[in-house]
Design an enzyme around this catalytic site. Sequence first.
Site, short mmCIF file in Angstrom:
data_model
loop_
_atom_site.label_atom_id
_atom_site.label_comp_id
_atom_site.label_asym_id
_atom_site.label_seq_id
_atom_site.Cartn_x
_atom_site.Cartn_y
_atom_site.Cartn_z
N LYS A 12 -7.55 -0.96 -4.63
CA LYS A 12 -7.74 -2.41 -4.56
C LYS A 12 -6.77 -3.13 -5.50
O LYS A 12 -6.28 -4.21 -5.17
CB LYS A 12 -9.18 -2.79 -4.88
CG LYS A 12 -10.18 -2.32 -3.82
CD LYS A 12 -9.86 -2.89 -2.45
CE LYS A 12 -10.91 -2.53 -1.43
NZ LYS A 12 -10.70 -3.17 -0.13
N SER A 32 -10.26 -7.49 -1.06
CA SER A 32 -10.12 -6.73 -2.29
C SER A 32 -11.50 -6.51 -2.90
O SER A 32 -12.51 -6.49 -2.18
CB SER A 32 -9.17 -7.44 -3.26
OG SER A 32 -8.91 -6.60 -4.36
N SER A 33 -11.54 -6.39 -4.20
CA SER A 33 -12.80 -6.11 -4.88
C SER A 33 -12.66 -6.47 -6.35
O SER A 33 -11.56 -6.43 -6.91
CB SER A 33 -13.12 -4.62 -4.76
OG SER A 33 -14.14 -4.23 -5.65
N TYR A 76 -10.93 4.12 -5.49
CA TYR A 76 -11.26 2.82 -4.90
C TYR A 76 -10.65 1.69 -5.71
O TYR A 76 -9.97 0.81 -5.17
CB TYR A 76 -12.79 2.67 -4.81
CG TYR A 76 -13.22 1.34 -4.28
CD1 TYR A 76 -13.15 1.06 -2.92
CD2 TYR A 76 -13.70 0.35 -5.13
CE1 TYR A 76 -13.55 -0.17 -2.43
CE2 TYR A 76 -14.10 -0.89 -4.64
CZ TYR A 76 -14.02 -1.14 -3.28
OH TYR A 76 -14.41 -2.35 -2.79
#
Length: 110
Positions: A40, A22-23, A36
Amino acid sequence: MHLLTQAILPHLRAPGRIINISSVGARSGLAGLATYCSSKAALEGLTRCWAAELGEDGTTVNAVAPGPVESEMLHNIPKDIVDMQKNGTAVQKRLGTVEEVAGVVSWFGR
């Protein structure tokens, strides 16, 4: 990711390990990165659901959400966003490395 997970489930030996990348963007809306960040965030939601669904047989599902990591992708992120993330990084205010992320993923895979 959802279709890939569905495809591997019949071949996953219990107790299995699913590790998603993930981020920090999943929890911090970053200007110019809506697709984006939202993808995520969705991945983290799926991770929690899959953990609840698959945990009974001992399968773990985790998401690793590193901060900024030196990579090709990082060169496409606006510098001010990268600098903001670096400044918010507790350990030495630096970029992470691919090797560091791999070490965490490897640990979860044990």
